[in-house]
Motif scaffolding. Structure first.
Motif, mmCIF file in Angstrom:
data_model
loop_
_atom_site.group_PDB
_atom_site.id
_atom_site.type_symbol
_atom_site.label_atom_id
_atom_site.label_comp_id
_atom_site.label_asym_id
_atom_site.label_seq_id
_atom_site.Cartn_x
_atom_site.Cartn_y
_atom_site.Cartn_z
ATOM 1 N N LEU A 146 0.743 -1.236 0.000
ATOM 2 C CA LEU A 146 0.019 0.034 0.002
ATOM 3 C C LEU A 146 0.920 1.292 0.043
ATOM 4 O O LEU A 146 0.535 2.127 -0.770
ATOM 5 N N THR A 147 1.939 1.136 0.798
ATOM 6 C CA THR A 147 2.774 2.522 0.949
ATOM 7 C C THR A 147 3.570 2.733 -0.594
ATOM 8 O O THR A 147 3.549 3.908 -1.032
ATOM 9 N N VAL A 160 0.799 3.870 -2.720
ATOM 10 C CA VAL A 160 0.263 5.428 -2.352
ATOM 11 C C VAL A 160 1.373 6.559 -3.050
ATOM 12 O O VAL A 160 1.435 7.539 -3.632
ATOM 13 N N GLU A 161 2.789 5.997 -3.058
ATOM 14 C CA GLU A 161 4.069 6.654 -3.395
ATOM 15 C C GLU A 161 3.822 6.779 -5.062
ATOM 16 O O GLU A 161 3.953 7.892 -5.611
ATOM 17 N N ALA A 212 1.169 6.666 -6.841
ATOM 18 C CA ALA A 212 -0.022 7.581 -7.079
ATOM 19 C C ALA A 212 0.319 8.961 -6.850
ATOM 20 O O ALA A 212 -0.081 9.935 -7.887
ATOM 21 N N ARG A 213 1.211 9.303 -5.926
ATOM 22 C CA ARG A 213 1.682 10.522 -5.904
ATOM 23 C C ARG A 213 2.636 11.023 -7.019
ATOM 24 O O ARG A 213 2.507 12.339 -7.530
ATOM 25 N N LEU A 217 -3.002 10.601 -7.348
ATOM 26 C CA LEU A 217 -3.342 11.079 -5.986
ATOM 27 C C LEU A 217 -4.249 12.307 -5.909
ATOM 28 O O LEU A 217 -5.080 12.592 -4.843
ATOM 29 N N ARG A 236 -8.091 9.150 -4.249
ATOM 30 C CA ARG A 236 -7.768 9.625 -2.617
ATOM 31 C C ARG A 236 -8.595 8.949 -1.788
ATOM 32 O O ARG A 236 -8.252 8.281 -0.689
ATOM 33 N N VAL A 281 -7.796 5.274 -1.627
ATOM 34 C CA VAL A 281 -6.636 4.954 -0.949
ATOM 35 C C VAL A 281 -6.840 4.990 0.643
ATOM 36 O O VAL A 281 -6.345 4.069 1.327
ATOM 37 N N THR A 282 -7.664 5.881 1.192
ATOM 38 C CA THR A 282 -8.082 6.097 2.295
ATOM 39 C C THR A 282 -8.738 4.881 3.050
ATOM 40 O O THR A 282 -8.473 4.412 4.037
ATOM 41 N N TRP A 294 -6.445 1.994 3.460
ATOM 42 C CA TRP A 294 -5.422 2.202 4.782
ATOM 43 C C TRP A 294 -6.376 1.951 5.838
ATOM 44 O O TRP A 294 -6.066 1.050 6.955
ATOM 45 N N VAL A 305 -4.778 3.352 -10.435
ATOM 46 C CA VAL A 305 -3.536 4.330 -10.378
ATOM 47 C C VAL A 305 -2.660 4.341 -11.773
ATOM 48 O O VAL A 305 -2.381 5.164 -12.193
#
Length: 379
Positions: free
Chosen positions: A257-258, A261-262, A264-265, A270, A276, A279-280, A283, A327
């Motif tokens: 997941l981490t 997210v990176e 996606a950023r 993101l 978003r 992703v939330t 988490w 993503v």
């Protein structure tokens, strides 16, 4: 506990070097083909250092560690990105089953080979017309003097092409139905009556197999428990299937997941409110999963927690694969040479809700045995 955690962390840091350094992150569901022989050597290295069979009683060749210590080991193992174990089926499933239900002779014969990773095992549960409905198995075994003669087919048998032994649930009482008349047999794989055929998956790999038994034989002494008592023994195996290693699995999920997210950023995904929100939710789902696992392991058990845990992690992980494709966008639709990690995650995680007990079976167990709802109508 901090002292033990430091000891595990230091040992892994010291030993995941040299010939083993390249194994970091390799193996696991959908990737069992990666560096198998090297990972086998790593497992044997772990065994020589006393890092296998952690929860087994000392008198059976284990470390006798507490559940909390086992959780710490699995968490640190995952954080170190140590390679996926190749001996999981024997160590985590059959070993505890033999300790609980096996005869002294069976324990003496098989536990040392599991502990030293000198013998590998596969699990013969699912069948083509039974799927996750274990009580519907049709593979038969009949007694012939000092042996059982086995005929039938198993499917989705992980690593059967590499295993020396299979523990299987078979029907030993002609005319019996459902849970009655089943027995739990230990069957050698290296014999003329056993044929293994790999099943090619969406990922292009083949860690699952079909196994065909045609007059295969095994000793009459290799029935675990009593003939006809296979359902109880099989349920015992399923009870230990999702133990302390679950929290280590969740460390791996958190790493995925981490990294997503990176990604996606970096690619700008993101910035999309819908991404978003997903992703939330991912988490939050992971936090709930961990809280549920900790609560289950630290409190009294009713025997059905494994179904709740399997339902939670399989749906969450499948959803993570779908989120990864959202993503990636259009770039995730093409694979000119080989699948990247996110494509492989998406494709293989489609199986997460099937193997190890399908979602449908887990829901039935929860509905019928926990909530007390009427049983599903079966033919």
């Amino acid at each position: 506990m901090d002292t033990f955690r430091c000891a595990v962390r230091e040992w892994l840091a010291t030993n995941l070097t040299g010939e083993f350094a390249a194994l970091r992150g390799l193996g696991g569901p959908g990737r069992e083909h990666e560096a198998f022989e090297e990972r086998l050597a790593w497992d044997r290295h772990l065994a020589a250092a006393g890092w296998t069979c952690l929860g087994w009683p000392v008198e059976h060749g284990g470390r006798g560690l507490s559940l909390a210590e086992q959780v710490v080991f699995h968490e640190e193992y995952a954080r170190a990105e140590a390679p996926a174990r190749v001996s999981h089926v024997g160590e985590e499933l059959l070993g505890p089953t033999l300790i609980a239900f096996g005869s002294p002779e069976q324990r003496q014969r098989f536990l040392p080979g599991i502990a030293t990773v000198s013998e590998l095992w596969c699990q013969g549960y699912s069948e083509p017309e039974a799927g996750s409905d274990l009580a519907a198995v049709r593979t038969t075994a009949r007694r012939d003097g000092d042996e059982w003669v086995v005929n039938g087919q198993k499917v989705w048998t992980s690593l059967a092409h590499l295993a020396q032994w299979c523990f299987a649930v078979v029907r030993t009482e002609p005319g019996s139905r459902r849970q009655a008349g089943l027995s739990y047999l230990l069957i050698p794989m290296d014999q003329p009556g056993v044929r293994v055929r790999p099943i090619r998956q969406l990922t292009g790999t083949a860690e699952f197999n079909e196994v065909f038994f045609t007059d295969a034989r095994t000793s009459a002494e290799l029935v675990v428990g009593q003939p006809g008592d296979g359902w109880r023994v099989a349920m015992g195996t399923l009870t230990v299937e999702r133990g302390a290693a679950t929290l280590g699995q969740q460390v791996g999920f958190r790493r995925e997941l981490t990294a997503l997210v990176e990604l996606a950023r970096e690619c700008g995904a993101l910035e999309d409110p819908a991404i978003r929100e997903r992703v939330t939710r991912a988490w939050i789902g992971l936090e709930v999963m961990r809280a549920q696992a900790v609560r289950t392991m630290s409190g009294p058990r009713n025997g059905f927690e494994a179904s709740v845990a399997k339902l939670c992690w399989s749906r969450w992980h499948r959803g993570l694969g779908e989120l990864a494709m959202a993503v990636r966008g259009a770039a995730g639709l093409t694979a000119p040479d080989d699948l990247d990690r996110w494509q492989r995650l998406y494709l293989f995680s489609r199986a997460d809700t099937i193997y190890g007990g399908s979602d449908e079976i887990q829901r039935n167990i929860i509905a019928e045995r926990i909530l007390g709802l009427p049983k599903e109508v079966r033919p």
